[in-house]
Scaffold this motif. Structure first.
Motif, short mmCIF file in Angstrom:
data_model
loop_
_atom_site.label_atom_id
_atom_site.label_comp_id
_atom_site.label_asym_id
_atom_site.label_seq_id
_atom_site.Cartn_x
_atom_site.Cartn_y
_atom_site.Cartn_z
N LYS A 101 7.16 -0.38 1.60
CA LYS A 101 8.23 0.37 0.92
C LYS A 101 9.58 -0.25 1.27
O LYS A 101 9.94 -0.37 2.44
N ILE A 102 10.28 -0.68 0.24
CA ILE A 102 11.61 -1.26 0.42
C ILE A 102 12.54 -0.43 -0.45
O ILE A 102 12.49 -0.54 -1.67
N GLY A 103 13.35 0.40 0.14
CA GLY A 103 14.18 1.29 -0.67
C GLY A 103 13.30 2.15 -1.55
O GLY A 103 12.41 2.83 -1.07
N LEU A 104 13.50 2.05 -2.86
CA LEU A 104 12.70 2.86 -3.79
C LEU A 104 11.46 2.12 -4.28
O LEU A 104 10.71 2.65 -5.08
N LEU A 105 11.27 0.89 -3.80
CA LEU A 105 10.19 0.07 -4.37
C LEU A 105 8.98 0.00 -3.44
O LEU A 105 9.10 0.17 -2.23
N TYR A 106 7.85 -0.24 -4.05
CA TYR A 106 6.61 -0.47 -3.31
C TYR A 106 6.10 -1.87 -3.65
O TYR A 106 5.69 -2.11 -4.78
N ALA A 107 6.11 -2.76 -2.66
CA ALA A 107 5.55 -4.09 -2.89
C ALA A 107 4.11 -4.09 -2.37
O ALA A 107 3.85 -3.61 -1.28
N TRP B 90 3.94 1.81 -11.70
CA TRP B 90 3.59 0.46 -11.31
C TRP B 90 3.77 -0.50 -12.47
O TRP B 90 3.54 -0.14 -13.61
N GLU B 161 3.41 -7.96 -9.30
CA GLU B 161 3.08 -6.54 -9.16
C GLU B 161 4.16 -5.84 -8.33
O GLU B 161 4.61 -6.37 -7.31
N LEU B 162 4.56 -4.68 -8.77
CA LEU B 162 5.57 -3.93 -8.04
C LEU B 162 5.50 -2.46 -8.43
O LEU B 162 5.25 -2.15 -9.59
N GLY B 163 5.72 -1.60 -7.46
CA GLY B 163 5.71 -0.16 -7.73
C GLY B 163 7.08 0.45 -7.48
O GLY B 163 7.95 -0.15 -6.87
N VAL B 164 7.24 1.67 -7.97
CA VAL B 164 8.47 2.43 -7.77
C VAL B 164 8.10 3.79 -7.21
O VAL B 164 7.09 4.36 -7.59
N GLU B 165 8.95 4.30 -6.35
CA GLU B 165 8.75 5.67 -5.88
C GLU B 165 8.97 6.61 -7.08
O GLU B 165 10.02 6.57 -7.71
N ARG B 310 20.15 3.02 -7.93
CA ARG B 310 19.49 2.45 -6.75
C ARG B 310 18.29 1.64 -7.16
O ARG B 310 18.02 0.57 -6.63
N LEU B 311 17.57 2.17 -8.15
CA LEU B 311 16.38 1.48 -8.65
C LEU B 311 16.75 0.12 -9.23
O LEU B 311 16.12 -0.90 -8.93
N ASN B 314 17.67 -2.20 -6.34
CA ASN B 314 16.48 -2.58 -5.56
C ASN B 314 15.64 -3.61 -6.29
O ASN B 314 15.19 -4.60 -5.72
N ARG B 322 12.28 -12.99 -4.24
CA ARG B 322 11.08 -13.72 -4.65
C ARG B 322 11.43 -15.07 -5.25
O ARG B 322 10.77 -16.06 -5.01
#
Lengths: 141, 327
Positions: A101-107, B90, B161-165, B310-311, B314, B322
Motif C-alpha cells: 500500500k502506497i498512499g491510496l494505491l495497492y501495488a 484494480w 497491474e495496480l489497485g486503488v483503495e 490524492r489518487l 499517487n 516505474r
C-alpha cells in the motif's frame, strides 16, 4: 545522464519519508547506494519476522517474492478475509501474493516462479521497501 | 473492441453525464457512482469523463478483441480473466481474445468497467452516456445486449497491474452498520409542510430499498410520511438526489435518469458527495438519512475532491517511479 547532487538529496528525502533504509541505482558507468540510518526501526521490524522463518535447509532452492516499491505490506485485500496466499498453497508464476500500500494505491507483489508457498515472511502492516522479501516459495522440481 | 458475451439487467455505457441540456428537459444520465468511474479512468490515464460500462447485475462476460488495459471499480467484485483473478478496484491488461468473467458482486450495487482510451461511442448532446428515457446516447440508446461489439479508443499508455483503495474505505462514514447506508441530506422546499413528528419519523426510520429502484429513482419503503395537508404543486425543476414524497408517503430518491421536473413535495435532497453511496446501495438493503447543513455538504464535496486529487497524484508518482526504473 550523471546523477545530480540535487537528485541524491531528493532521493534521500524520499527514503526518509517512506521508511525505506537502502536504495541502489545502477546505470552503465555509475552506481549509487544510499543508506539511511533507521536503526531502531530495523530492530523493531526484524524481531517479529525472525521466529516465523523456519531453519533454512542445507541447500536452499527457494525463491523469494519481493516488494518492488516502498510502502506497507498487506497480506489480504481490505475487502477480503482470506489472504492472497497461504502456506502450502500451490501458485503459478505471476500470482499476486500480496499488496504494497502506497498512499491510496495497492501495488501487487507477484510470485517470480511457480511452486508452493513455504512461508509468508512479511507481516501485514509492516513497512517494506524495494527488495524486501515477502513470500518464500519452494519452486516446482 | 470488446464484445459482450453475457449480460443480465440494464448494463449501459456511461460517462460522467450530460450537463448542458437540462433546460431542454434532457436529464443528466451518467454513472450512478461517478467516484468509481473517475477512479477507473484515473488508473488508466484516461480523461476522467471517458465512458465506461456500468454493470448492475450478473452474470456478465465479455471478450477483448485486442490488447488493452482495463479497470474494474465500484462494487466489490469476483472477476477472472483467462484464469487470473482480478481484485476489486484494480487495473490490469487483457490480451486479444481474453474473456473477462464477472462472477459475483459481494458488496455494492454497480460495477464499472473502464478501458484504456474509453468506450468510443459517439457524443450525443455533449455526452456518451446512455439516456434510457430518450433512447439515445451510449450504445444505440439502449442497454447492452449479447453480441454487441463496442469500439474502444486507442490508448498508448503502457500499464502494469495496480489497485486503488476503494472510495468506501477512504471516505468511510462513522456509525455505518452492515447493510445500512447513511446518506447526508439537506432539507428541501416543502420540509416545513410536514409536522415535527413526521419530520422526526423521516430522520429516525431505516428505509428499505424496494425492488422498484433503478437508475431513474429509488423507491423506499417504511412508515408513511405525509404532509400536514396535501401539497399540490405544479411541476417544477428537480435534480438527481431530490427526495420526493408522493401521496402514499413512501419516499422516492430521484437518480441519474430522473425526469428534469416533478410536482411531488420535496422533503430533502441527498448531497452531491453522497449520491454515489445511494448508487451503490443494494436492493433490499436499508438507507438512513442524516440531516446536514449546506456548509457541511460543501465540506463533504471538498473531501471527495481531495480523495480524487490524492489518487491522481499517487498514480502519477507510481507511474514515474516505474518509468525511472525501466529506463
Amino acid at each position: 545522464m550523471p546523477i545530480k547532487l540535487t537528485d541524491i538529496a531528493r532521493l534521500a528525502q524520499i527514503l526518509e519519508k517512506s521508511g525505506v533504509d537502502t536504495i541502489e541505482i545502477e546505470e552503465p558507468g555509475q552506481s549509487l547506494k544510499l543508506v539511511v540510518d533507521t536503526g531502531p526501526r530495523m530492530a523493531a521490524s526484524a524481531a517479529p519476522a525472525a521466529p516465523a522463518a523456519p531453519a533454512a535447509p542445507a541447500i536452499d532452492h527457494s525463491v523469494i517474492a519481493k516488494a518492488d516499491v516502498a510502502g506497507h505490506f498487506l497480506a489480504a485485500h481490505p475487502w477480503r478475509d482470506q489472504p492472497f496466499v497461504a502456506q502450502g498453497q500451490r501458485i503459478e508464476a505471476g500470482t499476486t501474493v500480496g499488496l504494497v500500500k502506497i498512499g491510496l494505491l495497492y501495488a501487487p507483489i507477484v510470485a517470480p516462479a511457480a511452486g508452493t508457498v513455504d512461508a509468508v515472511i512479511a507481516e501485514t502492516g509492516a513497512t517494506v521497501g524495494y527488495g524486501t522479501p515477502i513470500v518464500r516459495i519452494r519452486p516446482l522440481s | 473492441m470488446i464484445e459482450i458475451l453475457s449480460v443480465t439487467g440494464p448494463a449501459s455505457v456511461q460517462d460522467l453525464g450530460r450537463f448542458d441540456q437540462y433546460r431542454f428537459g434532457v436529464g443528466t444520465s451518467g454513472a450512478m457512482d461517478d467516484v468509481a468511474l473517475r477512479a477507473g479512468n484515473i488508473l488508466l490515464g484516461n480523461d476522467e469523463n471517458a465512458a465506461g460500462i456500468e454493470i448492475p447485475m450478473l452474470p456478465f462476460k465479455l471478450r477483448f478483441d485486442r490488447n488493452m488495459a482495463f479497470a474494474l471499480t465500484g462494487a466489490d467484485v469476483e472477476a477472472e480473466i483467462s484464469g487470473r483473478v482480478i481484485p476489486p478496484w484494480w487495473r490490469s491488461r487483457a490480451r486479444t481474445g481474453d474473456v473477462l468473467t464477472i462472477k459475483a458482486m459481494p458488496r455494492g450495487a454497480r460495477l464499472y468497467l473502464t478501458v484504456g482510451g474509453g468506450i468510443d461511442v459517439p457524443m450525443v448532446l455533449g455526452s456518451r452516456s446512455t439516456q434510457f428515457r430518450g433512447e439515445f446516447g451510449g450504445w444505440h440508446g439502449r442497454p447492452l445486449q449479447v453480441g454487441d461489439i463496442l469500439p474502444c479508443a486507442a490508448s498508448t499508455a503502457t500499464i502494469g497491474e495496480l489497485g486503488v483503495e476503494p472510495a468506501e474505505i477512504t471516505l468511510a462514514r462513522p456509525n455505518t452498520a452492515a447493510d445500512e447506508t447513511i446518506v447526508r441530506v439537506v432539507i428541501a422546499g416543502e420540509y416545513d409542510g410536514f409536522d415535527a413528528a413526521t419530520q422526526a419519523l423521516f430522520w429516525s426510520s431505516s428505509w428499505k430499498i424496494t425492488p422498484q429502484s433503478n437508475r431513474y429513482g429509488y423507491r423506499l419503503q417504511g412508515p408513511a410520511v405525509k404532509p400536514k395537508a396535501p401539497i399540490e404543486k405544479r411541476s417544477h425543476g428537480i435534480v438527481p438526489g431530490v427526495i420526493q414524497i408522493p401521496p402514499n408517503g413512501q419516499p422516492i430518491i430521484q437518480m441519474r435518469d430522473a425526469q428534469t421536473s416533478g410536482g411531488y413535495p420535496k422533503i430533502a435532497t441527498v448531497i452531491g458527495a453522497d449520491l454515489w453511496r445511494v448508487g451503490q446501495a443494494r436492493l433490499g438493503s436499508r438507507l438512513r438519512f442524516e440531516q446536514t447543513a449546506y456548509t457541511d455538504a460543501l465540506a463533504a464535496e471538498a473531501e471527495m475532491s481531495a480523495y480524487l486529487d490524492r489518487l491522481r497524484t499517487n498514480v502519477r508518482l507510481v507511474e514515474e517511479t516505474r518509468i525511472c526504473r525501466s529506463s
